[in-house]
Design an enzyme around this catalytic site. Sequence first.
Site, PDB file in Angstrom:
ATOM      1  N   HIS A  93      11.119  12.921 -41.174  1.00 19.88           N
ATOM      2  CA  HIS A  93      11.518  13.248 -39.828  1.00 19.88           C
ATOM      3  C   HIS A  93      12.362  14.629 -39.813  1.00 19.88           C
ATOM      4  O   HIS A  93      13.276  14.684 -40.618  1.00 19.88           O
ATOM      5  CB  HIS A  93      11.923  12.238 -38.861  1.00 19.88           C
ATOM      6  CG  HIS A  93      12.980  12.743 -37.748  1.00 19.88           C
ATOM      7  ND1 HIS A  93      12.240  13.450 -36.731  1.00 19.88           N
ATOM      8  CD2 HIS A  93      14.114  12.806 -37.403  1.00 19.88           C
ATOM      9  CE1 HIS A  93      13.177  13.720 -35.557  1.00 19.88           C
ATOM     10  NE2 HIS A  93      14.287  13.303 -36.145  1.00 19.88           N
ATOM     11  N   HIS A  95      13.751  18.239 -37.801  1.00 21.17           N
ATOM     12  CA  HIS A  95      14.037  19.167 -36.601  1.00 21.17           C
ATOM     13  C   HIS A  95      13.590  20.621 -36.800  1.00 21.17           C
ATOM     14  O   HIS A  95      14.526  21.584 -36.710  1.00 21.17           O
ATOM     15  CB  HIS A  95      15.702  19.244 -36.220  1.00 21.17           C
ATOM     16  CG  HIS A  95      16.067  17.926 -35.904  1.00 21.17           C
ATOM     17  ND1 HIS A  95      17.436  17.843 -35.397  1.00 21.17           N
ATOM     18  CD2 HIS A  95      15.684  16.540 -35.678  1.00 21.17           C
ATOM     19  CE1 HIS A  95      17.792  16.251 -35.426  1.00 21.17           C
ATOM     20  NE2 HIS A  95      16.634  15.726 -35.310  1.00 21.17           N
ATOM     21  N   TYR A 120      -6.852  22.339 -43.028  1.00 21.27           N
ATOM     22  CA  TYR A 120      -5.671  21.899 -43.616  1.00 21.27           C
ATOM     23  C   TYR A 120      -4.747  20.925 -42.432  1.00 21.27           C
ATOM     24  O   TYR A 120      -4.132  20.002 -42.906  1.00 21.27           O
ATOM     25  CB  TYR A 120      -4.980  22.419 -44.578  1.00 21.27           C
ATOM     26  CG  TYR A 120      -6.067  22.747 -45.785  1.00 21.27           C
ATOM     27  CD1 TYR A 120      -5.977  21.784 -46.989  1.00 21.27           C
ATOM     28  CD2 TYR A 120      -6.694  23.991 -45.736  1.00 21.27           C
ATOM     29  CE1 TYR A 120      -6.643  21.950 -47.935  1.00 21.27           C
ATOM     30  CE2 TYR A 120      -7.642  23.958 -46.899  1.00 21.27           C
ATOM     31  CZ  TYR A 120      -7.438  22.817 -48.049  1.00 21.27           C
ATOM     32  OH  TYR A 120      -8.471  23.025 -49.153  1.00 21.27           O
TER      33      TYR A 120
HETATM   34 ZN   LIG Z   1      16.110  13.659 -35.213  1.00 23.13          ZN
END
Ligand SMILES: [Zn+2]
Length: 225
Positions: A93, A95, A120
């Site tokens: 995860h 940002h 891709y």
């Molecule tokens: Zn986050």
Amino acid sequence: MSDTRLREEICRYGRSLFERGLTPGSSGNISFRLDDGGWLVTPTNASLGFLDPARLSRLDGAGQLISGDKPTKEIPLHTALYQTRGSARAVVHLHSTNAVALTMLPEIDPRAALPPMTPYYLMRAGQTALIPYYRPGDPAVADAIRGLAGKYSSVLLANHGPVVAGDSLEAAVFATEELEETAKLYLILRNLNPRYLSPAQVADLVTTFGLQLPLSGNHDDHDHT
Ligand SMILES: [Zn+2]
């Protein structure tokens, strides 16, 4: 892979992502599902650029901390993907700027956040779902990910960032990078009437590489141009 080697790999990929500006400050987290059903997870308030292998959070199968620092509070994002995608071994995860920007555009299809721009992208990230905004720490975000029923390995959280599962740590990292770069391409080309892959070209990739795309065959249902 040995425990020591795995811890080093998580830190190495974390540093690589951080040093390329793909997640700022102490944002972003990585998890890996171990053979015994437990997890190795990056700690809360830890920069991905400066992880210590010995301080990664080691959780048991019930999510309880066994050793290391307190885990990231974004664990529900990770467990929701593991619960619905049996093959997932790692979740990343970030940002990352371009993927976050993409989530705020009005035309984004929540079932296919990006058009089929490159082979891709489809081969590594598949299609990408967009789920609505939830404030950080809201457990309802996990319900929204579970609501996708495991069809998507890559998910965008609105105004927040991508969450991507892979069947290895490398696969999850590479898919996250591919998603970010494809979001960047989309932002560069937006409103320039670009030629995306045609439905026939996508169908050829699906057949040749055995891709499992949630909307396979339905690319002409929605027009991104
Ligand atoms: Zn986050």
